[in-house]
Design a protein around this motif. Structure first.
Motif, mmCIF file in Angstrom:
data_model
loop_
_atom_site.group_PDB
_atom_site.id
_atom_site.type_symbol
_atom_site.label_atom_id
_atom_site.label_comp_id
_atom_site.label_asym_id
_atom_site.label_seq_id
_atom_site.Cartn_x
_atom_site.Cartn_y
_atom_site.Cartn_z
ATOM 1 N N ARG A 198 -22.214 -13.274 20.446
ATOM 2 C CA ARG A 198 -21.982 -12.915 21.843
ATOM 3 C C ARG A 198 -20.643 -13.458 22.330
ATOM 4 O O ARG A 198 -19.949 -12.814 23.128
ATOM 5 C CB ARG A 198 -23.123 -13.450 22.700
ATOM 6 C CG ARG A 198 -23.043 -13.075 24.152
ATOM 7 C CD ARG A 198 -24.230 -13.642 24.918
ATOM 8 N NE ARG A 198 -25.510 -13.103 24.454
ATOM 9 C CZ ARG A 198 -26.688 -13.456 24.968
ATOM 10 N NH1 ARG A 198 -26.731 -14.363 25.940
ATOM 11 N NH2 ARG A 198 -27.796 -12.934 24.502
ATOM 12 N N GLY A 211 -18.024 -13.738 20.601
ATOM 13 C CA GLY A 211 -16.931 -13.020 19.979
ATOM 14 C C GLY A 211 -15.931 -13.928 19.297
ATOM 15 O O GLY A 211 -14.752 -13.587 19.164
ATOM 16 N N GLN A 266 -13.844 -15.867 16.464
ATOM 17 C CA GLN A 266 -13.333 -15.456 15.164
ATOM 18 C C GLN A 266 -13.445 -16.608 14.176
ATOM 19 O O GLN A 266 -12.483 -17.306 13.887
ATOM 20 C CB GLN A 266 -11.875 -14.988 15.307
ATOM 21 C CG GLN A 266 -11.708 -13.786 16.216
ATOM 22 C CD GLN A 266 -12.496 -12.581 15.712
ATOM 23 O OE1 GLN A 266 -12.420 -12.217 14.534
ATOM 24 N NE2 GLN A 266 -13.261 -11.959 16.611
ATOM 25 N N HIS A 307 -22.433 -8.250 11.170
ATOM 26 C CA HIS A 307 -21.317 -9.153 11.444
ATOM 27 C C HIS A 307 -20.676 -9.593 10.124
ATOM 28 O O HIS A 307 -21.302 -10.314 9.337
ATOM 29 C CB HIS A 307 -21.798 -10.377 12.226
ATOM 30 C CG HIS A 307 -22.547 -10.031 13.482
ATOM 31 N ND1 HIS A 307 -21.950 -9.411 14.561
ATOM 32 C CD2 HIS A 307 -23.854 -10.203 13.825
ATOM 33 C CE1 HIS A 307 -22.849 -9.234 15.522
ATOM 34 N NE2 HIS A 307 -24.005 -9.701 15.102
#
Length: 390
Positions: free
Chosen positions: A271, A273, A275, A303
């Motif tokens: 959620r 996001g 990296q 993912h």
């Protein structure tokens, strides 16, 4: 006023003296507490077995932390906030302190000197003040308990049920934390479960509960609870949460229903996001007991940054055989990672040792079983944890 070095030494020495009589001492404590102050009996469950064990472990944890004021305040503050759900009032603390010191004196025998009595009185006063202050502050911002209706109940096999509840008011928590639950079948008996997801917009929570042998609460939740039943929730606790400022890769280790907070953390990472890469290791005795693996594998298909590996310790399966710590040691290195561990205490302990040997500093290895000594889990003392890190 912090405790002096002499007071700390006296308290720790006395623990060794009363240790062989710890079980009898806690029985005696509650007996005299309810005799002298019968009005407090209604704060406790009918069956005191778990409560006695919690008292003992809470005392041991406090004594373990008396030379670490920051951690002691953090631990006792959380206990104070949590005790609001029991109906604890400031006036109850002197009664508990009086009876605690009486129980310690009885079982310390000749070792109970005026100096030791004064040290324990000072230590208890510090703990009580922190707990009362934390409870008073907490009362300004949220209720002591939430009523929550069961809206979904599904059996998942192996004595595990997936239970979804809807609290009657917003229930704040962060992914990875755990909640205390009381059922109508065992009033005053609270147990601790982690939501298996990040916070939802509809305010519902889903717990994965395993029915343990003789479990007063877990048996009722798994086999008796139905949609429409109402349970009560205490405030969430726990520090096994993601740091939004960190960009470190993650390594997560889960065993049994310890998968719940790990799944919540992975969902929160998606959620956010962020990296970074996440490696999840799931362990069990047999392949059938690899709870939550299929769900986690489906998440890994969505993912690219998520890798999931499984291990079984009591069954020969090519590619999966071995304990979680053994399998964990075959991968990595993880010395630059943040680690999150959840599951049986032995598994968490061994995984902690494996990861520290790979170079992860102890302050980047997160697990709640060691952080809940007065509540639910069998724990490794802080000094033992520090030694594992070294």
């Amino acid at each position: 006023m912090p405790l002096t070095d002499d007071e700390i030494a006296l308290m720790r020495a006395s623990v060794a003296v009363v240790g062989p009589f710890a079980g009898d001492m806690t029985v005696y404590f509650y007996a005299i507490l309810f005799t002298r102050y019968p009005q407090v009996r209604t704060l406790f469950p009918d069956n005191l077995d778990v409560q006695r064990d919690r008292l003992l472990r809470g005392l041991l944890r406090i004594v373990d932390l008396v030379d670490d004021p920051e951690s002691l305040v953090h631990f006792c503050g959380r206990l104070g906030r949590d005790h609001r759900k029991f109906g604890a009032l400031n006036g109850h603390y002197p009664a508990v302190g009086e009876c605690l010191l009486a129980a310690l004196a009885r079982y310390a025998g000749d070792a109970w000197t005026p100096e030791l009595s004064a040290a324990w009185a000072h230590g208890y006063d510090v703990v009580a003040r922190v707990m009362m202050h934390a409870a008073e502050q907490d009362a300004h911002s949220r209720p002591a308990v939430w009523e929550a209706e069961v809206v979904h109940h599904v059996h998942r096999g192996h004595g595990i049920a997936e239970i979804t509840v809807r609290p009657d008011a917003p229930y704040p928590y962060a992914a990875g934390q755990y909640a205390s639950v009381e059922t109508p079948w065992q009033p005053k008996a609270w147990r601790y479960y982690s939501p298996a997801h990040a916070p939802r917009s509809d305010n519902t929570l889903t717990f994965h509960v395993r029915a343990v042998s003789q479990g007063q609460v877990s048996q009722a939740l798994v086999y008796s609870a139905l949609p429409g039943d109402v349970v009560r929730l205490g405030p969430t606790q726990g520090d096994m949460t993601l740091d939004p400022e960190s960009d470190r890769d993650l390594v997560c280790v889960a065993g049994g229903t310890g998968m719940a907070p790990i799944r919540a953390l992975v969902e929160q990472a998606a959620r956010n996001g962020i990296q970074r890469y996440v490696d999840v290791f799931v362990g069990a005795r047999t392949a059938e007991e690899l709870y939550g693996l299929d769900d986690m594998l489906r998440m890994s298909q969505r993912h690219h940054w998520l890798s999931v590996r499984a291990a079984v310790s009591h069954e020969r399966i090519a590619g999966l055989e071995g304990t979680l710590p053994q399998v964990l040691s075959e991968f990595g290195p993880f010395y630059q990672h943040e680690a999150f561990l959840s599951g049986p205490v032995d598994m968490v302990t061994q995984a902690t040792t494996t990861l520290t040997r790979q170079g992860i500093p102890p302050d980047r290895i997160h697990f709640d079983p060691f952080d809940v000594p007065a509540l639910e889990a069998d724990l490794m003392p802080r000094r033992t944890r520090d030694e594992a890190g070294q």
